[in-house]
Design an enzyme around this catalytic site. Structure first.
Site, PDB file in Angstrom:
ATOM      1  CB  SER A  56      28.126  -9.466  30.033  1.00 52.80           C
ATOM      2  OG  SER A  56      26.969 -10.235  30.311  1.00 52.80           O
ATOM      3  CE  LYS A  57      34.303 -13.497  32.658  1.00 50.28           C
ATOM      4  NZ  LYS A  57      34.773 -12.355  33.461  1.00 50.28           N
TER       5      LYS A  57
END
Ligand code: GLU
Length: 483
Positions: free
Chosen positions: A251-252
């Site tokens: 994820s980010k």
């Protein structure tokens, strides 16, 4: 049989690195088998699609060198390959399925569906709609006539199960108790993903559906539609998802997840391609650097791992460094000089160009990313030098700094020729004369001349900068030390 595969992103976001890997496995599979790679646009979500995201998908695939044989932009025997252009076709398939008894118009109200959901939740189950509010042909016709067409749902055979062999994950069985009578066509006539995707796969003659594991729960729905259409079932291969180095879903939080971010951050396309290729597949030996031709020759969907692969940026950088060093020096310079100009926002002067070209091979030996180059060569630009504060404070505070700078000026000024060898000899002589170590004696010169304690090798840097500017900078730094 000709292998036909498709990559089918929705233009609702920048192309994700996981999407890049899915595209690559499809592409490698097609190229390995001499098949056809189709690029489709799953652009049914008119609210969230943007031309910018669509362009990004094309740019990213082009950047990585994945060419497609049929699909958006180039067309092919199946038209535009855009789902937004095919709503009539999806509606016709849904209606034919209703006529054949494989699907039905549904009359469940939002309240009835909500009540089912609440009841299922209370029982600790996920809601599975079983068609209890399906409409008769007459009821459905009345609603259509009244301008309020009901949605079409697939009639999942109950009891029953759907079984298939996933090329990556092996035999998989879905009991229909857990498969919803899902909506295929909404009241407004728009298709859901399940309908549009499956109709396209059948119509386009897709033989292998290679996609992310997140879609696996939808696959029994797609198989039921395929069977109802009388189409041959494609083989399915669901790729495990990507994790970050901490073992959690990528994820980010782990860093950039859009391919474009890596392109803009100086990753070479071949490095990214190689890195993505070995996220869950290996050519058979332990070799991690895999030339493109080897990937194509050896790619085997059956050898893809079902375990999650780890997206580790440090490894990507290592790989990128490998590909940077494999470039011919002229190719490296050609790739980096425009980037330097882009970073500066102006063209290089001929003098700057020559100076940067002279140190480029040294930068090439150390760089992890193409974007490492500008900071390393900035000192060669015309104009005032900026000192990096931390480097200055650390190096220039020593008692030896002034001695080294004055000694260097005296040793360099009279050199007969301004070459790397002559500069090195002069500065080593200076160190010996004053009893200075290389660390104490050369670092002040490096900071004075390049502005930073981290630069390409010193003697080469001075040679590239030229005598006049070197001596000017040493003099300016001596003044700046004060005292
Ligand atoms: N448009 C879908 C997605 O982007 C495609 C999934 C599929 O390959 O079927 O997730």
């Amino acid at each position: 049989m000709t292998v036909r595969v498709r990559f089918a992103p929705s233009p609702t976001g920048y192309l994700h690195v996981g999407g890049g890997r899915t595209a690559l496995y499809n592409w490698l599979f097609a190229r390995h088998h001499g098949g056809v790679f189709v690029l489709r646009s799953d652009d049914t979500d008119t609210e969230r699609n943007t031309p910018e995201f669509q362009a990004d998908i094309l740019d990213s695939l082009n950047w990585l060198g994945m060419d497609w044989d049929e699909g958006i932009e180039i067309g092919g025997p199946h038209g535009s390959y855009r789902q937004s252009h095919r709503f009539d076709r999806y509606r016709a398939v849904a209606e034919a399925m209703v006529a054949a008894g494989a699907a039905y118009y549904d009359g469940a109200t939002p309240e009835q569906l909500e009540a089912l959901r609440v009841a299922a939740e209370a029982a600790g189950e996920s809601p599975v709609y079983d068609g209890r509010h399906r409409l008769s042909a007459a009821e459905a016709a009345a609603r259509v006539a009244a301008g309020d067409p009901p949605p079409v749902r697939l009639a999942v055979p109950r009891p029953g199960e759907t079984r298939f062999v996933d090329v990556v994950r092996g035999e998989i069985t879905f009991n229909h108790d857990n498969v919803d009578d899902f909506v295929m066509l909404r009241s407004d006539g728009s298709p859901t993903y399940h309908l549009a995707s499956t109709v396209d796969d059948v119509d386009y003659g897709i033989t292998h559906v290679i996609r992310g594991e997140d879609i696996l729960p939808s696959t029994p729905k797609h198989i039921l539609i395929t069977d109802a259409m009388g189409g041959p079932r494609p083989a399915y291969a669901h790729l495990s998802l990507l994790n970050g180095p901490d073992g959690k879903k990528l994820s980010k939080r782990h860093g950039d997840t859009a391919l474009r971010a890596y392109r803009d951050a100086g990753i070479l396309p071949m490095a990214m391609l190689n890195f993505l290729a070995i996220l869950g597949w290996s050519p058979g030996d332990d070799e991690e650097i895999v030339p493109l031709a080897t990937m194509i020759e050896r790619f085997d969907l059956g050898a893809v791992s079902r375990n999650p692969a780890v997206f580790d940026v440090a490894k990507l950088e290592w790989m990128n460094g490998h590909y940077l060093r494999a470039m011919a020096p002229e190719v490296f310079a050609e790739a980096t000089l425009p980037l330097v100009e882009h970073d500066l926002g102006r063209p290089l002067t001929p003098g700057e160009h020559a100076a940067i070209a002279a140190v480029a091979p040294l930068v090439q030996e150390r760089a992890k990313r193409l974007t490492d180059v500008t900071p390393q060569v900035r000192f060669l630009l015309e104009g005032d030098l900026e000192y990096e504060a931390a480097s200055w404070d650390k190096v220039m505070a020593t008692a030896e700094a002034r001695v080294a700078l004055e000694g260097a000026a005296a040793a360099l000024a009279p050199l007969a020729s301004w070459t790397v060898a002559a500069i090195e000899e002069a500065l080593r002589g200076m160190l010996a004369a004053y009893g200075l170590t290389a660390g104490k004696g050369l670092q002040p010169i490096r900071v004075a001349v390049t502005g930073s304690a981290v630069s390409p090798p010193l003697f080469e840097s001075l040679a590239a900068l030229g005598r006049a500017r070197t001596l000017d900078r040493i003099a300016a730094a001596t003044v700046r030390i004060g005292g």
